[in-house]
Motif scaffolding. Structure first.
Motif, PDB file in Angstrom:
ATOM      1  N   PRO A   1       0.829  -1.215   0.000  1.00  0.00           N
ATOM      2  CA  PRO A   1       0.000   0.000   0.000  1.00  0.00           C
ATOM      3  C   PRO A   1       0.859   1.260   0.000  1.00  0.00           C
ATOM      4  CG  PRO A   1       0.016  -1.013   2.179  1.00  0.00           C
ATOM      5  CD  PRO A   1       0.723  -1.981   1.262  1.00  0.00           C
ATOM      6  N   VAL A   2       0.390   2.258  -0.719  1.00  0.00           N
ATOM      7  CA  VAL A   2       1.059   3.567  -0.763  1.00  0.00           C
ATOM      8  C   VAL A   2      -0.010   4.632  -0.559  1.00  0.00           C
ATOM      9  CG1 VAL A   2       2.937   2.800  -2.269  1.00  0.00           C
ATOM     10  CG2 VAL A   2       0.818   3.700  -3.274  1.00  0.00           C
ATOM     11  N   SER A   3       0.419   5.859  -0.397  1.00  0.00           N
ATOM     12  CA  SER A   3      -0.532   6.947  -0.219  1.00  0.00           C
ATOM     13  C   SER A   3      -1.280   7.197  -1.523  1.00  0.00           C
ATOM     14  CB  SER A   3       0.200   8.219   0.217  1.00  0.00           C
ATOM     15  OG  SER A   3       1.012   8.707  -0.828  1.00  0.00           O
ATOM     16  N   PRO A   4      -2.522   7.707  -1.454  1.00  0.00           N
ATOM     17  CA  PRO A   4      -3.300   7.962  -2.678  1.00  0.00           C
ATOM     18  C   PRO A   4      -2.596   8.907  -3.636  1.00  0.00           C
ATOM     19  CG  PRO A   4      -4.702   8.130  -0.736  1.00  0.00           C
ATOM     20  CD  PRO A   4      -3.293   8.003  -0.243  1.00  0.00           C
ATOM     21  N   GLU A   5      -1.856   9.866  -3.108  1.00  0.00           N
ATOM     22  CA  GLU A   5      -1.169  10.805  -3.985  1.00  0.00           C
ATOM     23  C   GLU A   5      -0.063  10.114  -4.766  1.00  0.00           C
ATOM     24  OE1 GLU A   5       0.927  15.222  -3.851  1.00  0.00           O
ATOM     25  OE2 GLU A   5       0.751  14.037  -2.036  1.00  0.00           O
ATOM     26  N   GLU A   6       0.643   9.204  -4.108  1.00  0.00           N
ATOM     27  CA  GLU A   6       1.729   8.502  -4.786  1.00  0.00           C
ATOM     28  C   GLU A   6       1.216   7.620  -5.913  1.00  0.00           C
ATOM     29  OE1 GLU A   6       5.328   7.439  -1.975  1.00  0.00           O
ATOM     30  OE2 GLU A   6       3.451   6.994  -0.934  1.00  0.00           O
ATOM     31  N   SER A   7       0.017   7.067  -5.762  1.00  0.00           N
ATOM     32  CA  SER A   7      -0.524   6.173  -6.784  1.00  0.00           C
ATOM     33  C   SER A   7      -1.387   6.903  -7.809  1.00  0.00           C
ATOM     34  CB  SER A   7      -1.352   5.065  -6.124  1.00  0.00           C
ATOM     35  OG  SER A   7      -2.453   5.613  -5.438  1.00  0.00           O
ATOM     36  N   ALA A   8      -1.556   8.218  -7.653  1.00  0.00           N
ATOM     37  CA  ALA A   8      -2.413   8.988  -8.561  1.00  0.00           C
ATOM     38  C   ALA A   8      -1.638   9.366  -9.818  1.00  0.00           C
ATOM     39  CB  ALA A   8      -2.928  10.234  -7.862  1.00  0.00           C
ATOM     40  N   GLY A   9      -2.380   9.495 -10.923  1.00  0.00           N
ATOM     41  CA  GLY A   9      -1.781   9.926 -12.174  1.00  0.00           C
ATOM     42  C   GLY A   9      -1.545  11.418 -12.199  1.00  0.00           C
ATOM     43  N   ILE A  10      -0.931  11.890 -13.278  1.00  0.00           N
ATOM     44  CA  ILE A  10      -0.549  13.301 -13.353  1.00  0.00           C
ATOM     45  C   ILE A  10      -1.774  14.203 -13.417  1.00  0.00           C
ATOM     46  CG2 ILE A  10      -0.321  13.245 -15.876  1.00  0.00           C
ATOM     47  CD1 ILE A  10       2.023  15.237 -15.520  1.00  0.00           C
ATOM     48  N   LEU A  11      -2.850  13.770 -14.100  1.00  0.00           N
ATOM     49  CA  LEU A  11      -4.062  14.584 -14.142  1.00  0.00           C
ATOM     50  C   LEU A  11      -4.739  14.617 -12.783  1.00  0.00           C
ATOM     51  CD1 LEU A  11      -5.621  13.606 -17.585  1.00  0.00           C
ATOM     52  CD2 LEU A  11      -4.375  15.680 -16.990  1.00  0.00           C
ATOM     53  N   SER A  12      -4.750  13.481 -12.102  1.00  0.00           N
ATOM     54  CA  SER A  12      -5.327  13.437 -10.765  1.00  0.00           C
ATOM     55  C   SER A  12      -4.549  14.317  -9.807  1.00  0.00           C
ATOM     56  CB  SER A  12      -5.345  11.988 -10.263  1.00  0.00           C
ATOM     57  OG  SER A  12      -5.903  11.918  -8.979  1.00  0.00           O
ATOM     58  N   ARG A  13      -3.243  14.351  -9.976  1.00  0.00           N
ATOM     59  CA  ARG A  13      -2.430  15.204  -9.105  1.00  0.00           C
ATOM     60  C   ARG A  13      -2.576  16.665  -9.489  1.00  0.00           C
ATOM     61  NH1 ARG A  13       1.483  11.550 -10.644  1.00  0.00           N
ATOM     62  NH2 ARG A  13       2.885  13.181 -11.377  1.00  0.00           N
ATOM     63  N   ALA A  14      -2.716  16.953 -10.796  1.00  0.00           N
ATOM     64  CA  ALA A  14      -2.825  18.347 -11.235  1.00  0.00           C
ATOM     65  C   ALA A  14      -4.139  18.972 -10.786  1.00  0.00           C
ATOM     66  CB  ALA A  14      -2.692  18.429 -12.750  1.00  0.00           C
ATOM     67  N   PHE A  15      -5.225  18.197 -10.847  1.00  0.00           N
ATOM     68  CA  PHE A  15      -6.535  18.724 -10.478  1.00  0.00           C
ATOM     69  C   PHE A  15      -6.996  18.225  -9.104  1.00  0.00           C
ATOM     70  CE2 PHE A  15      -6.437  19.044 -15.079  1.00  0.00           C
ATOM     71  CZ  PHE A  15      -6.942  20.313 -15.302  1.00  0.00           C
ATOM     72  N   PHE A  16      -6.111  17.499  -8.392  1.00  0.00           N
ATOM     73  CA  PHE A  16      -6.365  17.032  -7.027  1.00  0.00           C
ATOM     74  C   PHE A  16      -7.622  16.163  -6.954  1.00  0.00           C
ATOM     75  CE2 PHE A  16      -3.658  20.688  -6.582  1.00  0.00           C
ATOM     76  CZ  PHE A  16      -2.749  20.286  -5.623  1.00  0.00           C
ATOM     77  N   TRP A  17      -7.813  15.299  -7.973  1.00  0.00           N
ATOM     78  CA  TRP A  17      -8.920  14.363  -7.927  1.00  0.00           C
ATOM     79  C   TRP A  17      -8.711  13.316  -6.833  1.00  0.00           C
ATOM     80  CZ3 TRP A  17      -8.549  13.636 -13.935  1.00  0.00           C
ATOM     81  CH2 TRP A  17      -9.094  14.759 -14.543  1.00  0.00           C
TER      82      TRP A  17
END
Length: 1464
Positions: free
Chosen positions: A183-199
């Motif tokens: 397991p990792v943090s949601p931010e670490e496993s998020a894609g670049i769009l998810s990180r850019a728009f904080f989905w």
């Protein structure tokens, strides 16, 4: 007037007939090919990197769907390229060449996506960026082709390619949660769009709106943010720092420890600059396009709309990207700073430590330093923005661009003044805060003693006065900030106005009229110049304050550490009597100086402790026993000589044991691993098994801060059990049996030190400090200290042969020095339920807010102050926005009215400036100090007035958090947040009115905008409020962990637990960082959502204006877009300020709920004030008294007895018999269940408790009250009513005056030494020579003498009436005769000092007719004193057993019939 090259270029493109042809065909194809080429070139590096990574995804998740889409995309792209070769449209060759990179890139996507899926924890950023970029170009190209040529086979195929790219983009952007092996943090496993728009934050928003968030609901931190990593790198950088140190050493160390992260915000900040300065270009282009309505084509309209989308969306994304990088830096800096401070605290000298200073460094200063990264990046970025803005402004208005520079220069004088003078004022404020917090810590840690002595009103007044002094220091800083605010606002308000007015005057002089495009473009540029210039001047004083915080922390880190100068034992043969035995401890010619100006405490002492032996060290009070123990532990360096130890890991049990909060089992095991069988054996050896059976939760019972829920004897035994459990080969016990009854002590001593005891069988070396001669017989070697040297060392056999050396032996049993052991038996089920109810109510308030908080806070602020704030906030908001509307009217007015509009323009700026200054003054000078003083008074009154049980059940860190963190919120954040909220509300209202009057059709979207903003803020606030409260509450765990490690640093270092203590702090810091970081991310989610809403409004406005021709004038367009320029900031500021206010109101919520939930110790019916003098004789009567902590824990049962006036009563009994409960009941610290207690016929239940403790009783406890952050005078005479001579006389009677006057300033931080007696009395205790435990008890006796003197002074009928020793005289009876309560007041004294104290007590109290009630375990001090002419003054013994009176009578009778019971 010359125009900007950028504006001219944009205008030429817009008005060219072949705009879309020029833009959409070759450039787009070329850009798409360039992106594909870059993708193919970078691909091998990424593939090689992925090849070295292990598998991250579970085998069952293969990612076949994405691979199938990628293969299909490559096939279609290849088909499209082949179709291009058969096309007849020229130029075929160029299209084929440009299509080849796209084909290769699509084919290369297949291996990339396959490896990214299995070898990476997140979606492929490279693939997503490629797909998103090419999809954007393809979509525009496709739309252009359809618009020009209609549908065809090639277009349909290109559309299919775009659709597949979109499908692949969506598939690849999905998170891998649930697929990963670890397991990792949601931010670490998020894609670049998810990180850019904080989905990735959306699931937390859903949780926050569905239920109440708790710490376990939050995701784990990104591994790069973990405190351990930041701490290790910061410590490494600090160790490699350049020397000698400079003021910038610590900032450079922090930068070096996180260099890549520190540089990461640079690129997104440049993007913000580009998009921000594209807005004036957009304004100019839009106005020019509107002005050419007759000749422009629809293509030009769409191009402007597309430009608006790119500018506003790009600005929103780049701002969120930049701010997120800054927030990550804040978390890293805080983790590194706390790590450095915590690591330093574990190597700090243990004597004279100021924990209030360290807490301030960890709270206020660490939080302030988190802003330094933002200051740095904003400073250089604003400088770049000013240069760009001035360049563009110069091309727009010519030489007049120099006007803002001149105004900036003059306004910068104020920033220079602040930078020069602010640091000292802020330091004074911080020092005052440190002083208040240190005094608060001292008060909280001594609350039981304060209540017993009845000095809580004086202590409360002292702390509140320190608060007033703190805010007086703060007032100087606030006035400077008000003056700076006036200067900065002058720049922001007058600079654009004066520049523009001059430009208009010069233009009219040259015969030119005011042009709409130039007017609004110039206004936008002036705003973009003055705002960053203003921010630079704002940053300067903030940076100075941060440098001051850096300097304070750096000074702390550079304080000299503890020097452990102990040597390791080199070998055996050092003892002539046993040359084959290796020594465990060896002292050779050791001299110990407590301070340079004092005589040596021990001089040239030498002794050897052999391995496996038991050595007992004894001596009179102040002979240096504890100092010697500290030297053996390495806490005190020897001035000369050497101390050698066989092991630096020593199991240490000190006189006042350090116990961290937690369960009994956790306290015993410490940081060692849990071994259940060994643990049970240790519990048995230390006689804790019976106590654990009596506790409601057994060994899982929480002991509270400093073990407050345990009795004194239990605390000593738990600490002893910890020393035994550690299985160390060297054990140092510093008078750890003083609080035990005789039977328990004998049993433990036999279990551990007896011939068959554990230490004997295991060969453990024991160094025992004790004055109990009963333990001497077990010693292999005796070391007797006296007069700075070893007066005797040898065996017990030789010692007892010399009658001159024999000390007085104990013949009485020992009793507990604390309250009844059954006190922890509070009904835990009831307590748990009540806590859950309180938590549920708190949780409801946490999730939904509490409207009553506003009324509570406004009550503290005052109606007049708030009304002034409201008036100035509205005036400021209106007149700051009004110039945009005035300018629009000006551009549409005839030239003849120019001077009228010039005057109105200047007048609105002047009114706005005055209103801004008024709002700042009312906030900083009226609201903040008034509310700060009042709310601190309420908090302090609530805490001081709480019953003793509250402190047993509440962690000190939680209470301290309210005095530090919450007061900081109330002082520094809440007033500006309220001002900001009011200003943003009024601004948004005014801006909305002007915006929707400019485009009335857009007003139709107002309900939708309001609904969206309402939903967004409701979703956001509901979660953010909970996160902020979690953040604040988690800080208390950090403070508790830190304070406990500081208080127990001697014990921690002795056991060798520094690493484990640091790891505990790391865990608490990480737990506190989680809500803070998630809150930061949630704020960026809000920011980008609101920026996108504003982008939609601005784009919609431009679209409606361009498409609905003739509905809007160019002046209205210029006004609206200038408002939009700041509207997103206003909207975001509104929600953020609302959130900040709600967050800061969390402190108000906790204070309000605390005031409502904490029961008052004083009851309503306790209002009877006895007539003076009371007590007149001191007769005490118990009538059928029953005391119970709950229904199952009866502490005293049916106690009935009468104590005659002037009688001396010794209360005895075994642990748990109710001795201390009786004392606490007399002092009304514990309420009785039934029955009455009367003193001189007055029922104590109707008398105010403070009056009982101040007038009726004089108490001397075992743990002497010493407030280290208060003066010597206040500690002895809190009422400050006695003369210097009276205080000095009391100190002389107890042989303490020499201790304080001999080296009074030896440890002072001030260079001036107090030369006079008055200076000594006004010196803080912390700056005077440290007292031993025995001296502390003498100090308590001196205070009792002075309290009696104070009562005599206050109750004399005539000022000069003498005090009569004969208690039967009428004059004497007119005086108050307070009762003396002794709670094992001589337990830590040697027999000689004990006799001296008893003589003082007899002279000052017994012989003058005062009743004395003493809990004691040494009856030797009172035997033989029961004869005399007056039977009222006989010594009697009260023997308690299981809460009942077993015997009550003359001491000889009780001894004759109950010797065994007394020993028990």
């Amino acid at each position: 007037m010359p125009n900007s090259l950028l504006l001219s270029f944009t205008s030429n493109i817009v008005h060219s007939n072949g705009y879309l042809d020029a833009m959409m065909h070759p450039p787009l194809q070329l850009l798409s090919a360039a992106v594909s080429t870059l993708f193919v070139l970078y691909l091998p590096f990424r593939l090689s990197q992925l090849q070295t990574e292990p598998a991250k995804v579970a085998p069952q998740h293969r990612g076949r769907k994405k691979l199938a889409i990628a293969i299909l995309l490559a096939s279609l792209q290849l088909s499209t390229s082949i179709l291009e070769t058969f096309s007849t449209s020229p130029p075929v060759t160029r299209r084929i060449i440009l299509g080849i990179p796209s084909v290769i890139a699509c084919i290369a996507l297949c291996p990339l996506l396959s490896l990214e899926h299995t070898r990476s924890i997140r979606p492929s950023d490279l693939a997503v960026i490629y797909l998103l970029t090419t999809l954007f170009f393809d979509s525009i190209h496709l739309g252009t082709q359809i618009y020009e040529n209609g549908l065809s086979v090639g277009i349909e195929l290109a559309a299919a390619v775009a659709e597949l790219k979109f499908a692949l983009l969506v598939a690849e952007s999905q998170s891998k949660d649930g697929m990963l092996l670890e397991p990792v943090s949601p931010e670490e496993s998020a894609g670049i769009l998810s990180r850019a728009f904080f989905w990735w934050i959306n699931p937390i928003l859903v949780k926050g709106n569905r239920k109440v968030l708790a710490g376990e609901c939050l995701p784990e931190l990104d591994k790069k943010l973990l405190s351990e990593r930041r701490r290790v790198r910061a410590l490494a950088a600090w160790a490699q720092r350049m020397q000698p140190e400079m003021k910038t050493t610590l900032p450079r160390v922090l930068v070096r420890s996180m260099l890549s992260h520190f540089l990461a915000p640079i690129i997104p900040r440049f993007c913000v600059i580009v998009f921000r300065y594209a807005q004036p270009v957009l304004i100019s282009t839009a106005i020019r396009t509107i002005n050419t309505a007759a000749s422009r084509s629809p293509k030009a309209d769409y191009s402007v709309i597309l430009m608006a989308v790119v500018v506003y969306v790009g600005l929103a994304v780049s701002k969120a990207w930049y701010q997120h990088r800054i927030n990550r830096l804040k978390i890293m800096i805080r983790g590194a700073i706390i790590g450095l401070i915590n690591n330093k605290s574990l190597t700090q000298r243990s004597a004279g430590y100021d924990d209030g200073k360290a807490v301030t460094l960890m709270s206020t200063d660490a939080e302030n330093l988190g802003q330094t990264a933002s200051m740095f990046h904003e400073a250089w970025a604003h400088a770049v923005e000013v240069l760009i803005g001035l360049t563009m402004l110069a091309q727009q208005v010519g030489w007049i661009f120099l006007v803002p520079i001149v105004i900036i220069f003059f306004c910068s004088r104020m920033s220079r003044y602040l930078a020069k003078n602010l640091q000292g004022k802020q330091k004074d404020w911080t020092v005052a805060t440190q002083k208040r917090i240190a005094m608060t810590i001292s008060m909280l840690s001594s609350m039981k003693s304060l209540k017993m002595l009845g000095v809580t009103p004086y202590t409360e007044s002292l702390v509140q006065n320190l608060r007033v002094e703190e805010l007086a220091k703060a007032m100087k800083v606030r006035w400077m900030m008000v003056a700076y605010n006036a200067s900065a606002n002058a720049l922001g308000l007058f600079s654009p106005i004066i520049t523009f007015v001059l430009f208009v005057i010069v233009s009219r002089w040259n015969g030119s009229a005011l042009d709409t495009e130039i007017a609004f473009t110039t206004t936008a540029l002036l705003g973009l110049v003055t705002h960053p210039a203003n921010m630079i001047m704002t940053i300067i004083p903030q940076a100075v304050g941060s440098l001051a915080a850096f300097q304070r922390i750096q000074e702390y880190l550079l304080e000299p550490p503890r020097l452990d100068e102990r040597l390791s034992v080199k070998g055996a043969g050092l003892s002539p009597s046993a040359s084959e035995v290796s020594p465990a401890i060896e002292a050779e010619n050791v001299t110990i100086w407590p301070s340079p100006s004092a005589p040596p405490l021990l001089e040239n002492i030498s002794f050897v402790v052999e391995k496996g032996s038991v050595v007992v060290c004894a001596g009179s009070v102040g002979s240096g026993k504890t100092m010697l123990a500290r030297a053996i532990l390495g806490e005190l360096s020897a001035a000369s000589g050497t101390i050698s130890v066989a092991s630096r890991r020593i199991a240490y049990c000190e006189q006042s044991p350090w116990l961290p909060s937690g369960s009994v089992r956790e306290a015993v095991c410490g940081f060692a691993g849990e071994d259940l069988s060994w643990y049970n054996e240790v519990i048995r050896l230390c006689c804790l098994d019976e106590d654990l059976q009596a506790l409601p939760n057994g060994d899982q019972t929480m002991i509270g801060s400093r073990g407050l829920n345990l009795s004194g004897g239990q605390r000593q035994r738990v600490a002893l059990a910890r020393a035994v459990y550690a299985r160390s080969q060297l054990v140092l016990l510093d008078d750890c049996f003083s609080g035990l009854d005789g039977k328990t002590e004998n049993k433990i001593v036999e279990n551990l030190l007896g011939p068959t005891g554990l230490f004997r069988k295991s060969g453990t070396t024991v160094f025992l400090i004790s004055n109990s001669a009963a333990n001497f017989r077990l010693a292999d070697w005796l070391v007797i200290l006296g007069e700075g040297e070893i007066t005797y060392q040898g065996t017990w056999t030789d010692f007892k042969q010399d009658p001159k050396l024999v000390l007085k032996l104990d013949i009485g049993g020992k009793t507990h020095n604390r309250r009844n052991d059954t006190q922890p038996e509070i009904d835990k089920a009831v307590q748990s339920k009540s806590l859950k109810v309180a938590e549920a109510a708190n949780d409801l308030s946490r999730a939904t807010g509490d409207v009553s908080l506003y009324g509570y806070y406004l009550g503290a602020v005052g109606g007049r102050n708030f009304s002034l704030l409201l008036f100035f906030a509205f005036s400021c908001s209106f007149f700051i926005t009004f110039p945009h509307y005035w300018l629009q009217q000006w551009t549409e007015a005839p030239v003849s009215q120019t001077w009228f509009y010039v005057g109105g323009y200047l007048a609105s700026a002047l009114i706005a400036w005055l209103s801004t200054n008024g709002s700042m003054t009312s906030t900083q000078i009226l609201v903040a100090p008034t509310s700060g003083i009042e709310l601190h008074r309420r908090l302090l009154s609530t805490i001081v007035g709480a019953p003793l049980l509250y402190f047993s059940n509440t962690d000190t860190g939680v209470i301290l958090n309210q005095f530090s963190q919450d007061m900081q919120l109330i002082d520094r954040q809440l007033p500006p947040a309220i001002l900001g909220l009011l200003t943003q509300i009024f601004k948004l209202l005014v801006q909305s009115v002007f915006l929707f009057t400019a485009q009335k059709v857009l007003a139709l979207s107002l309900p939708l905008c309001v609904a969206i903003v309402y939903i967004v803020q409701r979703v956001y606030l509901r979660t953010s409020r909970q996160l902020r409260l979690l953040d604040l509450e988690s800080q208390s765990a950090v403070y508790s962990s830190f304070l406990e490690s500081v208080e127990g640093v001697t014990t921690i270092r002795a056991f060798g637990w520094e690493t484990q203590a640091e790891e505990a702090n790391i865990r608490s810091v990480d737990e506190s960082q989680k809500p803070a970081y998630v809150l930061f991310c949630l704020q960026q989610w809000l920011g980008i959502v609101l920026d996108l809403i504003v982008a939609a409004i601005a784009t919609g406005f431009i679209a409606l204006t361009l498409l609905l021709r003739g509905t809007t004038t160019s002046g209205q367009v210029g006004m609206a877009l200038n408002i939009v320029l700041v509207a997103n900031t206003t909207l975001l500021g509104l929600v953020l300020q609302w959130t900040n206010m709600e967050i800061s109101l969390g402190a108000i919520s906790r204070l309000k709920s605390l005031e409502a939930s904490v029961p008052k110790e004083d009851k309503v019916d306790e209002e009877h004030i006895p007539d003076d003098p009371w007590p007149s004789s001191g007769a005490v009567e118990f009538d059928d008294v029953t005391v119970a902590y709950n229904d199952e824990a009866i502490a005293l049962q049916d106690v009935s007895l009468k104590i005659s006036a002037g009688q001396q009563v010794s209360v005895c009994g075994r642990t748990g018999s109710g001795k201390s409960t009786m004392l606490l009941t007399l002092l009304r610290l514990v309420d009785i269940k039934s029955g009455t207690i009367k003193v001189d016929g007055v029922d104590l239940s109707i008398v105010p408790r403070s009056l009982i403790r101040q007038r009726c009783f004089i108490t001397v406890g075992q743990d002497a009250l010493v407030l280290s952050q208060a003066s010597l005078r206040f500690n002895l005479d809190p009422s400050l009513s006695l003369s210097d001579d009276a205080i000095i006389l009391a100190l002389q009677k107890t042989n303490l005056w020499k201790h304080f006057s001999g080296n009074s300033a030896s440890t002072s931080l001030d260079s001036q030494q107090p030369d006079s007696a008055c200076d000594i009395l006004e010196t803080l205790i912390a700056l005077l020579p440290q007292m031993s435990t025995g001296q502390s008890q003498l100090f308590a006796v001196a205070r009792a003498i002075l309290q009696l003197e104070c009562l005599r002074k206050n109750h004399k009928n005539l000022p000069d009436e003498p005090y009569y020793d004969d208690i039967n005289t009428t004059a004497a009876r007119r005086h108050s005769m307070p009762i003396l309560l002794l709670d094992e007041a001589t337990s830590s004294l040697d027999p000689e000092s004990e006799s001296s104290i008893r003589a003082i007590i007899h002279n000052e109290f017994n012989d003058k007719g005062h009743t004395v009630i003493a809990i004691t375990h040494r009856l030797s001090g009172v035997t033989g004193k029961d004869t005399g002419p007056d039977p009222a003054r006989d010594v009697v013994v009260l023997l308690l057993s299981k809460g009942k009176v077993e015997r009550f009578g003359r001491i000889k009778d009780v001894l004759d019939t109950s010797a065994e019971a007394l020993q028990g």
